[in-house]
Design an enzyme around this catalytic site. Structure first.
Site, mmCIF file in Angstrom:
data_model
loop_
_atom_site.group_PDB
_atom_site.id
_atom_site.type_symbol
_atom_site.label_atom_id
_atom_site.label_comp_id
_atom_site.label_asym_id
_atom_site.label_seq_id
_atom_site.Cartn_x
_atom_site.Cartn_y
_atom_site.Cartn_z
ATOM 1 N N HIS A 15 37.949 -1.978 -28.637
ATOM 2 C CA HIS A 15 38.216 -3.338 -28.049
ATOM 3 C C HIS A 15 39.675 -3.005 -27.397
ATOM 4 O O HIS A 15 40.566 -3.522 -27.400
ATOM 5 C CB HIS A 15 38.644 -4.286 -29.027
ATOM 6 C CG HIS A 15 37.364 -5.026 -29.522
ATOM 7 N ND1 HIS A 15 37.400 -5.522 -30.875
ATOM 8 C CD2 HIS A 15 36.214 -5.159 -29.176
ATOM 9 C CE1 HIS A 15 36.311 -6.004 -31.218
ATOM 10 N NE2 HIS A 15 35.360 -5.748 -30.126
ATOM 11 N N HIS A 72 23.214 -8.554 -29.230
ATOM 12 C CA HIS A 72 24.517 -8.870 -28.988
ATOM 13 C C HIS A 72 24.949 -8.255 -27.380
ATOM 14 O O HIS A 72 24.443 -7.157 -27.202
ATOM 15 C CB HIS A 72 25.424 -8.315 -30.030
ATOM 16 C CG HIS A 72 26.907 -8.554 -29.946
ATOM 17 N ND1 HIS A 72 27.397 -9.448 -29.098
ATOM 18 C CD2 HIS A 72 27.825 -7.849 -30.451
ATOM 19 C CE1 HIS A 72 28.953 -9.404 -29.363
ATOM 20 N NE2 HIS A 72 29.106 -8.231 -30.111
ATOM 21 N N GLU A 122 27.973 -7.588 -26.258
ATOM 22 C CA GLU A 122 29.174 -6.713 -26.008
ATOM 23 C C GLU A 122 28.642 -5.315 -25.740
ATOM 24 O O GLU A 122 27.609 -4.946 -26.283
ATOM 25 C CB GLU A 122 30.042 -6.760 -27.273
ATOM 26 C CG GLU A 122 31.211 -6.198 -27.031
ATOM 27 C CD GLU A 122 32.288 -6.828 -28.080
ATOM 28 O OE1 GLU A 122 31.752 -7.324 -29.363
ATOM 29 O OE2 GLU A 122 33.285 -6.495 -28.041
ATOM 30 N N ASP A 127 29.570 -2.402 -26.329
ATOM 31 C CA ASP A 127 29.302 -1.135 -26.888
ATOM 32 C C ASP A 127 27.896 -1.204 -27.522
ATOM 33 O O ASP A 127 27.262 -0.215 -28.132
ATOM 34 C CB ASP A 127 30.171 -1.283 -28.522
ATOM 35 C CG ASP A 127 30.318 -2.589 -29.178
ATOM 36 O OD1 ASP A 127 30.356 -3.516 -28.281
ATOM 37 O OD2 ASP A 127 30.475 -2.547 -30.301
ATOM 38 N N HIS A 150 29.974 -12.021 -34.151
ATOM 39 C CA HIS A 150 31.360 -12.544 -33.788
ATOM 40 C C HIS A 150 31.294 -13.002 -32.429
ATOM 41 O O HIS A 150 32.461 -13.597 -32.134
ATOM 42 C CB HIS A 150 32.431 -11.509 -34.141
ATOM 43 C CG HIS A 150 32.583 -10.339 -33.179
ATOM 44 N ND1 HIS A 150 33.503 -10.159 -32.520
ATOM 45 C CD2 HIS A 150 31.379 -9.583 -32.557
ATOM 46 C CE1 HIS A 150 33.309 -8.981 -31.706
ATOM 47 N NE2 HIS A 150 31.842 -8.830 -31.690
ATOM 48 N N ASP A 159 26.646 -6.299 -35.632
ATOM 49 C CA ASP A 159 27.957 -6.097 -36.107
ATOM 50 C C ASP A 159 28.265 -6.434 -37.327
ATOM 51 O O ASP A 159 29.056 -5.742 -38.062
ATOM 52 C CB ASP A 159 29.025 -6.725 -35.171
ATOM 53 C CG ASP A 159 29.353 -6.201 -33.667
ATOM 54 O OD1 ASP A 159 29.154 -5.036 -33.664
ATOM 55 O OD2 ASP A 159 29.682 -6.977 -32.856
ATOM 56 N N TYR A 165 37.473 -3.447 -41.054
ATOM 57 C CA TYR A 165 36.402 -4.086 -40.035
ATOM 58 C C TYR A 165 36.421 -5.635 -40.431
ATOM 59 O O TYR A 165 36.492 -6.349 -39.400
ATOM 60 C CB TYR A 165 35.041 -3.628 -40.275
ATOM 61 C CG TYR A 165 33.958 -3.763 -39.157
ATOM 62 C CD1 TYR A 165 33.878 -3.162 -38.098
ATOM 63 C CD2 TYR A 165 33.313 -4.911 -39.281
ATOM 64 C CE1 TYR A 165 32.790 -3.351 -36.977
ATOM 65 C CE2 TYR A 165 32.221 -5.122 -38.535
ATOM 66 C CZ TYR A 165 32.031 -4.416 -37.353
ATOM 67 O OH TYR A 165 31.132 -4.836 -36.366
ATOM 68 N N HIS A 174 26.992 -0.528 -36.229
ATOM 69 C CA HIS A 174 28.030 0.468 -36.425
ATOM 70 C C HIS A 174 28.192 0.810 -37.968
ATOM 71 O O HIS A 174 28.195 0.214 -38.855
ATOM 72 C CB HIS A 174 29.498 -0.142 -36.152
ATOM 73 C CG HIS A 174 29.684 -0.858 -34.844
ATOM 74 N ND1 HIS A 174 29.978 -0.116 -33.860
ATOM 75 C CD2 HIS A 174 29.980 -1.959 -34.373
ATOM 76 C CE1 HIS A 174 30.070 -0.837 -32.697
ATOM 77 N NE2 HIS A 174 30.043 -1.912 -33.222
#
Ligand code: FEO
Length: 397
Positions: free
Chosen positions: A23, A79, A81, A83, A145, A164, A192, A225
């Site tokens: 991030h 998701h 994002e 990553d 999230h 996530d 986390y 992850h």
């Protein structure tokens, strides 16, 4: 590289041993991370999530060694994002007509980031995608999230692909939860949760209860992850339920910064006072300037109460504490107590200012923090010990 997860399910992600910041620089990743991507090869083949953009080329090259890309029938973007979606442009470049299943918010997120008019198929909770004899069931998980977050569940193999949720930033070649160091796994899992999921705790509880009510058999949780939970996967679900309900251990954490050690001396005297009053409570002290902030936040997450100390500098508090308290404010911790302390030479605003910051961050603040002028002498050190002793009585109940 591909690793068999179960039957026709393969891990095709990337282990990032080098990663130390995530991030941007907001999150420390002392143990690296993984970007987990999965290939489900039934009568039809689905690719679930990809990897972070810097690894896109090597990801596609490795994937091609596993499968002829043209044999991928469906892409699932749980998701948006980067990553997890970072290699999507490269995949879409090769497979422009292959449908991408995601939430409505996922379309917005992916279009906003990559500006591509891709072949999106919007799905909602309960919708199913047939892979032949097995199906993928989609479960929206907004704000877990991001607004676009989604889980999917593979029938027959009873695997929840949770993206996530239930993950950790933890590089490992051993992939499964029963094969890794359990202390490391726990430490990375709680860090986390504390640093990423705390603001969404009410939604975590609601979503878990919703998924449990579906009564789906659960053999594995494939996160995006860290490890795959195959040994008693429910353990992490129960942990999340515990963490999401304003989690507290019997711990007081003392956070401070110091210019010439006077505020450090106060912190240590206060800790001695707490210890004298309560032999059980865990006490931890951190100088914010030389401790990783995400590790401190994890300790705050575990605490019943925190004490925050700063000398007065330029009529305010030290910048390290201001930054940390801003991050803590954003996380929205609940049911935690706090008090403040600090040294000063002349004006002495820091203690009151810290109280305001902690109130603003949602802490129940014990007003009347302790100020000491210049270096604490014997009498002031005794005051600090008394202060600690009194707080121990109030904070540890
Ligand atoms: Fe791992 Fe929200 O991305």
């Amino acid at each position: 590289m591909n690793i068999n997860v179960k039957n026709n399910v393969y891990w095709v992600g990337k282990v990032d041993w080098e990663l130390r910041r995530f991030h941007g620089s907001e999150y420390s990743t002392h143990r690296g991370s993984t970007y987990n991507s999965y290939l489900v090869r039934e009568e039809k083949t689905a690719l679930i999530d990809t990897v972070w953009a810097p690894y896109a080329k090597e990801y596609v090259r490795a994937l091609e060694k596993t499968i002829d890309l043209k044999k991928i029938d469906f892409i699932i973007a749980n998701h948006g994002e980067v990553d997890h979606s970072g290699a999507l442009p490269a995949i879409v470049h090769r497979l422009p007509d292959t449908p991408i299943y995601c939430t409505a918010a996922g379309v917005k997120s992916l279009k906003g980031q990559y500006h591509g008019d891709w072949n999106f198929r919007v799905v909602k909770t309960g919708e199913r995608l047939s892979l032949g004899s097995k199906e993928l069931v989609f479960i929206e998980a907004p704000m877990l999230h991001w607004p676009d977050s989604m889980f999917c569940y593979l029938t027959g193999d009873n695997i929840l692909f949770s993206n996530d949720a239930f993950g950790q930033h933890y590089a490992t070649e051993r992939l499964f939860n029963d094969l890794v160091d359990q202390d490391e796994l726990y430490a990375e899992s709680i860090k986390y949760y504390a640093n990423i999921l705390t603001p969404f705790s009410p939604l975590v509880v609601k979503k878990i209860e919703e998924v449990l009510a579906l009564n789906l058999p659960l053999d594995m949780i494939c996160t995006s992850h860290g490890v795959i939970w195959r040994d008693n996967p429910a353990q992490v679900v129960h942990r999340y339920l515990e963490w999401a309900k304003n989690y507290r251990e019997n711990q007081i954490t003392i956070i401070y910064d110091t210019m010439w050690n006077a505020t450090r001396a106060m912190a240590e005297a206060i800790a001695a006072g707490i210890r004298a009053a309560d032999g059980e409570v865990v006490i931890k002290l951190y100088n914010v300037s030389n401790t990783d902030k995400n590790d401190i936040i994890t300790e705050v997450f575990k605490s019943k109460a925190i004490l925050v100390g700063s000398p007065t500098v330029n009529r305010g508090v030290m910048s390290s504490l201001a930054g940390l308290l801003e991050e803590i404010r954003g996380l929205g911790f609940k049911e935690k107590k706090a008090a403040t302390f600090g040294t000063y030479g002349w004006s002495g605003e820091s203690v009151k200012m810290l109280e305001g910051m902690l109130k603003n961050a949602g802490f129940e603040v014990k007003e009347g923090g302790l100020r000491v002028m210049w270096n604490p002498d014997d009498a002031a050190s005794e005051q600090c010990r008394d202060f600690g002793g009194r707080l121990a009585g109030e904070f540890v109940r």
